[in-house]
Design a protein around this motif. Structure first.
Motif, short mmCIF file in Angstrom:
data_model
loop_
_atom_site.label_atom_id
_atom_site.label_comp_id
_atom_site.label_asym_id
_atom_site.label_seq_id
_atom_site.Cartn_x
_atom_site.Cartn_y
_atom_site.Cartn_z
N GLY A 57 0.81 -1.21 0.00
CA GLY A 57 0.00 0.00 0.00
C GLY A 57 0.84 1.26 0.00
N ARG B 282 -7.80 -2.64 3.33
CA ARG B 282 -7.58 -1.34 3.96
C ARG B 282 -6.78 -0.41 3.04
N SER B 283 -5.71 -0.95 2.44
CA SER B 283 -4.89 -0.14 1.53
C SER B 283 -5.68 0.26 0.29
N ARG B 284 -6.51 -0.67 -0.20
CA ARG B 284 -7.30 -0.36 -1.39
C ARG B 284 -8.28 0.77 -1.10
N LEU C 129 -6.51 4.10 -1.00
CA LEU C 129 -6.22 4.65 -2.33
C LEU C 129 -7.48 5.20 -2.97
N THR D 5 -4.78 -1.03 -7.76
CA THR D 5 -4.90 -1.63 -6.42
C THR D 5 -4.75 -3.15 -6.44
N ARG E 54 2.29 1.84 -3.48
CA ARG E 54 1.31 2.37 -4.43
C ARG E 54 1.03 3.85 -4.15
N ARG E 55 1.01 4.23 -2.86
CA ARG E 55 0.81 5.65 -2.53
C ARG E 55 1.99 6.48 -3.04
N LEU F 259 -3.37 -5.33 -3.35
CA LEU F 259 -3.44 -4.60 -2.08
C LEU F 259 -4.49 -5.22 -1.16
N ASP F 260 -4.27 -5.11 0.14
CA ASP F 260 -5.26 -5.56 1.10
C ASP F 260 -6.42 -4.57 1.11
#
Length: 312
Positions: A137, A167-169, A172, A161, A140-141, A164-165
Protein backbone atom coordinates in the motif's frame (compact mmCIF):
# COMPACT_ATOMS: atom_id res chain seq x y z
CA UNK A 1 -14.39 16.37 -23.31
CA UNK A 2 -11.00 15.88 -21.69
CA UNK A 3 -10.43 12.62 -23.59
CA UNK A 4 -12.01 11.92 -26.97
CA UNK A 5 -11.12 8.84 -28.97
CA UNK A 6 -12.80 7.73 -32.19
CA UNK A 7 -12.19 4.59 -34.23
CA UNK A 8 -9.25 3.43 -32.13
CA UNK A 9 -7.69 0.32 -33.65
CA UNK A 10 -4.71 -1.83 -32.73
CA UNK A 11 -3.52 -5.17 -34.06
CA UNK A 12 -0.62 -7.34 -32.91
CA UNK A 13 0.12 -9.75 -35.74
CA UNK A 14 -3.12 -11.56 -36.56
CA UNK A 15 -4.77 -10.58 -33.28
CA UNK A 16 -7.07 -7.54 -33.29
CA UNK A 17 -6.82 -6.06 -29.80
CA UNK A 18 -8.86 -2.88 -30.31
CA UNK A 19 -11.47 -2.91 -33.04
CA UNK A 20 -12.52 0.68 -33.67
CA UNK A 21 -13.56 1.79 -30.18
CA UNK A 22 -14.94 5.24 -29.31
CA UNK A 23 -14.40 6.80 -25.88
CA UNK A 24 -15.36 10.14 -24.34
CA UNK A 25 -14.30 11.19 -20.84
CA UNK A 26 -15.55 14.39 -19.22
CA UNK A 27 -13.27 16.66 -17.23
CA UNK A 28 -13.08 16.08 -13.48
CA UNK A 29 -14.63 12.60 -13.59
CA UNK A 30 -13.57 9.00 -13.07
CA UNK A 31 -13.93 6.80 -16.14
CA UNK A 32 -13.43 3.05 -15.69
CA UNK A 33 -12.63 0.59 -18.45
CA UNK A 34 -13.60 -2.99 -17.58
CA UNK A 35 -13.04 -6.20 -19.47
CA UNK A 36 -11.83 -9.79 -19.21
CA UNK A 37 -8.12 -10.51 -19.12
CA UNK A 38 -6.69 -9.86 -22.58
CA UNK A 39 -9.63 -7.68 -23.64
CA UNK A 40 -7.36 -4.76 -24.56
CA UNK A 41 -7.63 -2.52 -21.49
CA UNK A 42 -3.90 -2.05 -20.98
CA UNK A 43 -3.37 -1.58 -24.73
CA UNK A 44 -5.93 1.25 -24.68
CA UNK A 45 -4.11 2.92 -21.78
CA UNK A 46 -0.74 2.52 -23.49
CA UNK A 47 -2.06 4.16 -26.66
CA UNK A 48 -3.77 7.04 -24.87
CA UNK A 49 -0.67 7.69 -22.75
CA UNK A 50 1.62 7.76 -25.86
CA UNK A 51 3.52 4.58 -24.92
CA UNK A 52 2.55 2.80 -28.13
CA UNK A 53 0.91 4.00 -31.34
CA UNK A 54 -2.51 3.05 -32.66
CA UNK A 55 -2.97 1.60 -36.13
CA UNK A 56 -5.90 3.95 -36.72
CA UNK A 57 -8.13 6.39 -34.89
CA UNK A 58 -8.31 10.01 -33.78
CA UNK A 59 -7.53 10.95 -30.17
CA UNK A 60 -7.49 14.30 -28.41
CA UNK A 61 -6.52 14.75 -24.77
CA UNK A 62 -7.01 18.19 -23.21
CA UNK A 63 -7.12 19.58 -26.74
CA UNK A 64 -3.85 17.97 -27.85
CA UNK A 65 -3.92 15.67 -30.86
CA UNK A 66 -2.29 12.37 -29.93
CA UNK A 67 -0.86 11.78 -33.40
CA UNK A 68 0.48 15.25 -34.19
CA UNK A 69 1.25 16.57 -30.70
CA UNK A 70 2.33 13.67 -28.45
CA UNK A 71 4.56 15.99 -26.37
CA UNK A 72 1.53 18.16 -25.67
CA UNK A 73 -0.36 15.06 -24.47
CA UNK A 74 2.56 14.03 -22.26
CA UNK A 75 2.63 17.49 -20.69
CA UNK A 76 -0.88 17.07 -19.25
CA UNK A 77 -0.99 13.39 -18.26
CA UNK A 78 0.42 11.10 -15.61
CA UNK A 79 0.51 7.31 -15.63
CA UNK A 80 0.48 4.80 -12.77
CA UNK A 81 0.84 1.37 -14.35
CA UNK A 82 0.12 -2.14 -13.14
CA UNK A 83 3.64 -2.45 -11.79
CA UNK A 84 5.12 0.13 -9.48
CA UNK A 85 7.66 2.52 -10.98
CA UNK A 86 9.23 3.08 -7.57
CA UNK A 87 13.00 2.53 -7.29
CA UNK A 88 13.43 0.28 -4.25
CA UNK A 89 17.06 1.33 -3.73
CA UNK A 90 16.06 4.98 -3.23
CA UNK A 91 14.15 6.40 -0.30
CA UNK A 92 10.63 7.70 -0.80
CA UNK A 93 11.96 11.24 -0.65
CA UNK A 94 14.67 10.49 -3.21
CA UNK A 95 12.13 8.93 -5.58
CA UNK A 96 10.05 12.08 -5.49
CA UNK A 97 13.06 14.35 -5.94
CA UNK A 98 14.13 12.26 -8.92
CA UNK A 99 10.75 12.82 -10.53
CA UNK A 100 11.03 16.54 -9.84
CA UNK A 101 14.44 16.58 -11.56
CA UNK A 102 13.06 14.66 -14.54
CA UNK A 103 10.31 17.30 -14.78
CA UNK A 104 13.03 19.99 -14.76
CA UNK A 105 11.62 21.68 -11.68
CA UNK A 106 13.92 24.15 -9.90
CA UNK A 107 15.65 22.45 -6.97
CA UNK A 108 13.93 24.55 -4.30
CA UNK A 109 10.49 24.00 -5.82
CA UNK A 110 11.18 20.26 -6.13
CA UNK A 111 12.07 20.03 -2.43
CA UNK A 112 8.94 21.91 -1.39
CA UNK A 113 6.76 19.73 -3.59
CA UNK A 114 8.41 16.57 -2.26
CA UNK A 115 7.68 17.61 1.32
CA UNK A 116 4.04 18.40 0.49
CA UNK A 117 3.50 15.08 -1.26
CA UNK A 118 5.10 13.04 1.53
CA UNK A 119 2.75 14.70 3.98
CA UNK A 120 -0.29 14.37 1.74
CA UNK A 121 0.26 10.64 1.20
CA UNK A 122 1.13 9.95 4.86
CA UNK A 123 4.72 9.03 4.03
CA UNK A 124 6.66 11.59 6.09
CA UNK A 125 7.92 9.03 8.61
CA UNK A 126 8.85 6.56 5.88
CA UNK A 127 10.24 9.20 3.54
CA UNK A 128 13.89 8.63 4.52
CA UNK A 129 13.65 4.84 4.38
CA UNK A 130 14.40 2.76 1.26
CA UNK A 131 11.26 2.12 -0.76
CA UNK A 132 12.16 -1.58 -0.75
CA UNK A 133 11.05 -1.65 2.92
CA UNK A 134 7.58 -0.27 2.13
CA UNK A 135 4.40 -2.30 2.25
CA UNK A 136 2.39 -2.77 -0.95
CA UNK A 137 0.00 0.00 0.00
CA UNK A 138 2.83 2.41 0.80
CA UNK A 139 4.54 1.69 -2.53
CA UNK A 140 1.31 2.37 -4.43
CA UNK A 141 0.81 5.65 -2.53
CA UNK A 142 4.39 6.67 -3.36
CA UNK A 143 3.87 5.64 -6.98
CA UNK A 144 0.79 7.86 -7.25
CA UNK A 145 2.59 10.71 -5.47
CA UNK A 146 5.37 10.46 -8.07
CA UNK A 147 2.75 10.69 -10.82
CA UNK A 148 1.46 13.95 -9.30
CA UNK A 149 4.85 15.67 -9.40
CA UNK A 150 4.14 17.06 -12.86
CA UNK A 151 0.69 18.36 -11.91
CA UNK A 152 -1.17 16.25 -14.51
CA UNK A 153 -4.72 17.11 -15.53
CA UNK A 154 -5.38 13.50 -16.55
CA UNK A 155 -4.12 10.42 -14.70
CA UNK A 156 -4.20 6.92 -16.16
CA UNK A 157 -4.45 4.29 -13.41
CA UNK A 158 -3.96 0.80 -14.82
CA UNK A 159 -5.16 -1.69 -12.17
CA UNK A 160 -3.67 0.45 -9.37
CA UNK A 161 -4.90 -1.63 -6.42
CA UNK A 162 -4.14 -5.15 -7.63
CA UNK A 163 -2.58 -7.12 -4.79
CA UNK A 164 -3.44 -4.60 -2.08
CA UNK A 165 -5.26 -5.56 1.10
CA UNK A 166 -8.77 -4.09 1.59
CA UNK A 167 -7.58 -1.34 3.96
CA UNK A 168 -4.89 -0.14 1.53
CA UNK A 169 -7.30 -0.36 -1.39
CA UNK A 170 -9.90 1.78 0.37
CA UNK A 171 -7.18 4.26 1.33
CA UNK A 172 -6.22 4.65 -2.33
CA UNK A 173 -9.89 5.11 -3.22
CA UNK A 174 -10.04 8.08 -0.83
CA UNK A 175 -7.01 9.63 -2.51
CA UNK A 176 -8.58 9.20 -5.95
CA UNK A 177 -11.83 10.81 -4.79
CA UNK A 178 -9.88 13.74 -3.34
CA UNK A 179 -7.96 14.27 -6.59
CA UNK A 180 -11.20 14.43 -8.57
CA UNK A 181 -13.36 16.41 -6.14
CA UNK A 182 -10.66 18.70 -4.76
CA UNK A 183 -8.47 19.35 -7.78
CA UNK A 184 -10.65 18.53 -10.78
CA UNK A 185 -8.27 15.84 -12.04
CA UNK A 186 -9.67 13.41 -14.60
CA UNK A 187 -9.03 9.73 -13.84
CA UNK A 188 -8.96 6.96 -16.45
CA UNK A 189 -9.11 3.73 -14.46
CA UNK A 190 -8.79 0.09 -15.41
CA UNK A 191 -9.45 -2.42 -12.67
CA UNK A 192 -10.09 -6.08 -11.95
CA UNK A 193 -12.27 -5.17 -8.97
CA UNK A 194 -15.82 -4.49 -10.07
CA UNK A 195 -16.58 -3.04 -6.64
CA UNK A 196 -13.84 -0.49 -7.32
CA UNK A 197 -15.48 0.67 -10.53
CA UNK A 198 -18.87 0.73 -8.79
CA UNK A 199 -17.52 2.88 -5.96
CA UNK A 200 -15.41 5.32 -7.97
CA UNK A 201 -16.51 5.62 -11.59
CA UNK A 202 -18.90 8.22 -12.95
CA UNK A 203 -19.01 6.26 -16.19
CA UNK A 204 -17.99 2.71 -17.06
CA UNK A 205 -17.23 1.07 -20.38
CA UNK A 206 -17.07 -2.71 -20.85
CA UNK A 207 -14.52 -3.96 -23.39
CA UNK A 208 -14.72 -7.47 -24.83
CA UNK A 209 -12.80 -8.95 -27.78
CA UNK A 210 -11.60 -5.48 -28.73
CA UNK A 211 -15.08 -3.95 -28.89
CA UNK A 212 -17.01 -1.81 -26.43
CA UNK A 213 -20.15 -3.77 -25.58
CA UNK A 214 -21.69 -1.22 -23.20
CA UNK A 215 -21.13 2.23 -21.68
CA UNK A 216 -22.93 4.14 -18.96
CA UNK A 217 -23.07 4.83 -15.26
CA UNK A 218 -23.01 1.86 -12.89
CA UNK A 219 -26.76 2.26 -12.33
CA UNK A 220 -27.47 2.38 -16.08
CA UNK A 221 -25.42 -0.75 -16.73
CA UNK A 222 -27.14 -2.66 -13.93
CA UNK A 223 -30.49 -1.95 -15.55
CA UNK A 224 -29.33 -3.67 -18.75
CA UNK A 225 -29.55 -7.15 -17.23
CA UNK A 226 -32.59 -8.99 -15.85
CA UNK A 227 -33.01 -9.83 -12.19
CA UNK A 228 -34.05 -6.48 -10.77
CA UNK A 229 -37.19 -6.36 -8.64
CA UNK A 230 -39.04 -4.41 -6.01
CA UNK A 231 -39.88 -6.29 -2.83
CA UNK A 232 -43.10 -5.03 -1.22
CA UNK A 233 -43.93 -5.93 2.39
CA UNK A 234 -47.50 -5.90 3.75
CA UNK A 235 -49.14 -6.09 7.16
CA UNK A 236 -51.67 -8.84 6.35
CA UNK A 237 -52.65 -11.40 3.74
CA UNK A 238 -55.71 -9.53 2.54
CA UNK A 239 -53.65 -6.46 1.59
CA UNK A 240 -51.14 -8.74 -0.11
CA UNK A 241 -54.01 -10.34 -2.08
CA UNK A 242 -55.20 -6.92 -3.25
CA UNK A 243 -51.69 -5.93 -4.32
CA UNK A 244 -51.39 -9.11 -6.39
CA UNK A 245 -54.70 -8.35 -8.10
CA UNK A 246 -53.65 -4.74 -8.83
CA UNK A 247 -50.16 -5.49 -10.13
CA UNK A 248 -50.98 -8.81 -11.77
CA UNK A 249 -47.37 -10.02 -11.62
CA UNK A 250 -44.76 -11.00 -9.13
CA UNK A 251 -43.76 -13.72 -6.73
CA UNK A 252 -45.61 -13.75 -3.41
CA UNK A 253 -44.54 -15.14 -0.05
CA UNK A 254 -47.54 -15.53 2.25
CA UNK A 255 -45.41 -16.35 5.27
CA UNK A 256 -43.23 -13.24 4.92
CA UNK A 257 -46.16 -11.19 3.55
CA UNK A 258 -44.03 -9.99 0.65
CA UNK A 259 -44.49 -9.59 -3.07
CA UNK A 260 -41.55 -9.40 -5.48
CA UNK A 261 -42.38 -7.43 -8.63
CA UNK A 262 -39.92 -7.46 -11.58
CA UNK A 263 -38.50 -4.04 -12.39
CA UNK A 264 -35.40 -2.20 -13.51
CA UNK A 265 -35.01 -0.31 -10.23
CA UNK A 266 -35.40 3.05 -11.98
CA UNK A 267 -37.20 6.00 -10.40
CA UNK A 268 -39.83 6.17 -13.15
CA UNK A 269 -40.84 2.51 -12.93
CA UNK A 270 -40.92 2.65 -9.13
CA UNK A 271 -43.12 5.76 -9.21
CA UNK A 272 -45.52 4.08 -11.64
CA UNK A 273 -45.76 0.99 -9.44
CA UNK A 274 -46.54 3.04 -6.32
CA UNK A 275 -49.11 5.13 -8.20
CA UNK A 276 -50.96 1.97 -9.27
CA UNK A 277 -51.08 0.82 -5.66
CA UNK A 278 -52.14 4.25 -4.42
CA UNK A 279 -55.02 4.46 -6.91
CA UNK A 280 -56.27 1.12 -5.61
CA UNK A 281 -55.82 2.29 -2.00
CA UNK A 282 -53.24 -0.44 -1.32
CA UNK A 283 -50.46 0.69 0.99
CA UNK A 284 -47.37 -1.48 1.54
CA UNK A 285 -45.71 -1.39 4.94
CA UNK A 286 -42.30 -1.07 3.32
CA UNK A 287 -40.31 -1.78 0.20
CA UNK A 288 -36.79 -2.48 -0.95
CA UNK A 289 -35.32 -2.17 -4.44
CA UNK A 290 -33.02 -4.91 -5.67
CA UNK A 291 -30.87 -4.42 -8.76
CA UNK A 292 -28.22 -6.64 -10.34
CA UNK A 293 -24.63 -5.83 -9.37
CA UNK A 294 -21.72 -5.25 -11.72
CA UNK A 295 -20.72 -8.92 -11.51
CA UNK A 296 -24.08 -9.80 -13.10
CA UNK A 297 -23.58 -7.08 -15.73
CA UNK A 298 -20.06 -8.25 -16.54
CA UNK A 299 -21.10 -11.86 -17.03
CA UNK A 300 -24.19 -10.96 -19.04
CA UNK A 301 -22.28 -8.65 -21.40
CA UNK A 302 -19.09 -10.66 -21.89
CA UNK A 303 -20.07 -14.25 -21.13
CA UNK A 304 -16.99 -14.43 -18.90
CA UNK A 305 -16.72 -14.73 -15.13
CA UNK A 306 -15.69 -11.52 -13.38
CA UNK A 307 -12.02 -10.60 -13.85
CA UNK A 308 -11.02 -11.64 -10.35
CA UNK A 309 -12.76 -15.02 -10.69
CA UNK A 310 -10.99 -15.69 -13.97
CA UNK A 311 -7.67 -15.55 -12.13
CA UNK A 312 -8.56 -18.38 -9.77
Amino acid sequence: MTISAFGLRKRFGDKVVLDGIDLSVAEGTVFSLLGPNGAGKTTAVQILSTLITADAGDVRICGHDLRTDPDGVRSVIGVTGQFSAVDGLLTGEENLRLMADLRHLPRREGRRLTARLLERFDLVEAGRKPASTYSGGMRRRLDLAMTLVGGPRVIFLDEPTTGLDPRSRHGLWDIIRELVAGEGVTIFLTTQYLEEADQLADRIAVLDHGKLVAQGSAAELKRLVPGGHVSLRFTDVSTLDRAVRVLGAGSRDDEALTLQVPGDGGVRSLRELLERLDLADVEPEGLTVHTPDLDDVFFALTGHPTPRESLR
